[in-house]
Motif scaffolding. Structure first.
Motif, short mmCIF file in Angstrom:
data_model
loop_
_atom_site.label_atom_id
_atom_site.label_comp_id
_atom_site.label_asym_id
_atom_site.label_seq_id
_atom_site.Cartn_x
_atom_site.Cartn_y
_atom_site.Cartn_z
N ALA A 219 4.05 -28.52 29.95
CA ALA A 219 4.08 -27.17 30.53
C ALA A 219 5.30 -27.06 31.43
N ASP A 221 8.40 -24.43 33.57
CA ASP A 221 8.78 -23.15 34.18
C ASP A 221 9.53 -22.23 33.22
N ALA A 223 8.39 -21.04 30.68
CA ALA A 223 7.32 -20.22 30.08
C ALA A 223 6.88 -20.72 28.71
N HIS A 242 2.68 -17.14 27.58
CA HIS A 242 2.62 -16.77 28.99
C HIS A 242 3.83 -15.90 29.34
N SER A 244 5.24 -15.96 32.34
CA SER A 244 6.02 -16.59 33.41
C SER A 244 5.81 -18.09 33.35
N TRP A 245 6.19 -18.78 34.44
CA TRP A 245 6.10 -20.24 34.49
C TRP A 245 4.75 -20.75 34.01
N VAL A 246 4.76 -21.81 33.20
CA VAL A 246 3.53 -22.51 32.84
C VAL A 246 3.43 -23.72 33.77
N THR A 260 -3.93 -23.85 29.42
CA THR A 260 -2.77 -23.79 30.31
C THR A 260 -3.03 -22.79 31.42
N SER A 262 -0.78 -20.48 34.55
CA SER A 262 0.57 -19.96 34.72
C SER A 262 0.70 -19.15 36.00
N SER A 263 1.96 -18.95 36.41
CA SER A 263 2.22 -18.05 37.53
C SER A 263 2.00 -16.59 37.14
N ASP A 264 1.71 -16.31 35.85
CA ASP A 264 1.33 -14.95 35.46
C ASP A 264 -0.15 -14.67 35.77
N GLN A 287 -1.15 -17.25 41.09
CA GLN A 287 -0.76 -18.23 40.08
C GLN A 287 -1.74 -19.39 39.98
#
Length: 321
Positions: A219, A221, A223, A242, A244-246, A260, A262-264, A287
């Protein structure tokens, strides 16, 4: 395969929750959920109802990672204070306090037999291995410096090690770095084997398939979630979904899916045959730093569980079927 929301606990900690893992069941108790937070505490939770069991204190900065011994008897936590604390799960007593100056310590994982604790060594560009019978440092797996002109401080800092994972046979360790590279080591020989490439931003989490010692999931950043043949050094698949970042990844006990965070602010379930996300969970409002499938074993365990933790201070629990 499907996730179904089971329970959420708001304000599970007093600050962001960055780390989560399951403590396996023993002959005398069922499995427990272990979480670590920026509030400097580690907490244990009853696994089916998320009732707090006890709190472990002692760190003086936020907890970055937690790990559980495969026998369920001990657990460890790493903190931004550069210490690793090892404690007895049932008595809460501290067994060992590990320090590897001058570097930070980040993610940590016990090997499948529980004889070695691997710790991602931050700016030391290495993974440190501790013997769990003596709590002595037995090896330092250093990432080779780039060839060519003498590396600058800036280039070496990009090898800042964030994440670490053991292959299910215990023969390999892979670590993920700030620059997006992954480094694979032969544990018995304490030897660097090769890099895995494909990511171009920090790799914050990685997990091997429980059934294939070659299959590794990462994972990043950038995505993306990557699937590698870690022994062959090949990128098998790059998966996106995702926004954004994973930040975290874990493999289901049946080996058929990954989860996973994420920051989403979402948790996603991915079908590995389809190599695509099949479900998105939006239980969190910030996140998601950690996801963890409950390992098999223990009495009255009929269904799978997945837990997730977030900057929103909450824990979410899901049925996995």
């Amino acid at each position: 395969m499907k996730l179904a929301p089971l329970k959420s606990v708001d304000n599970a900690h007093d600050d962001s929750v960055w780390a989560v893992t399951w403590i396996p069941a023993t002959s005398s108790r069922s499995s427990l959920l272990l979480t670590g937070s920026l509030d400097e505490t580690v907490r244990l939770w009853r696994s089916d109802d998320l009732v707090p069991d006890r709190t472990n204190t002692g760190h003086c900065l936020g907890v970055a990672s937690v790990a559980a011994h495969p026998l369920g008897s001990i657990a460890a936590s790493s903190s931004l204070d550069s210490f690793v604390r090892v404690f007895n799960v049932d008595s809460n007593a501290t067994i060992a306090t590990l320090e590897a100056p001058p570097s930070e310590v980040w993610q940590l994982k016990f090997d499948p037999k529980g004889s070695i604790l691997a710790v991602a060594g931050g700016s030391s560009a290495s993974v440190k291995l501790w013997d769990t019978s003596t709590w002595e440092l037995v090896a330092t797996l250093s990432i080779p410096r780039p060839e060519g002109p003498k590396p600058t401080d800036r280039s070496s800092s990009k090898k800042f090690v964030l994440s670490v994972a053991w292959s299910p046979d215990g023969k390999r360790i892979t670590c993920g770095s700030m620059d997006g590279t992954l480094s694979v080591f032969d544990v018995a020989r304490a030897k660097f084997l090769h890099h895995l490439e494909g990511h171009h931003m920090p790799v914050r989490s990685l997990a091997y398939s429980p059934y294939d010692p070659r299959l590794l999931f990462t994972a990043s950043d950038d995505a993306h979630v990557h699937m590698y043949d870690a022994d062959g050094g090949n990128l098998v698949s790059s998966m996106s979904g995702h926004a954004s970042w994973v930040l975290c990844v874990d493999v289901s006990p049946d080996g058929a899916a990954i989860a996973t965070g994420s920051s989403d602010k979402t948790v996603r379930l991915w079908d590995l045959n389809m190599r695509a996300p099949v479900q998105t969970m939006s239980n969190h409002t910030d996140q998601v730093w950690g996801v963890a499938f409950r390992p098999p074993g223990g009495s009255n365990v009929r269904v799978g569980r997945l837990a997730s933790v977030s900057d929103d201070k909450s824990i979410a629990l899901y049925d996995y079927t």
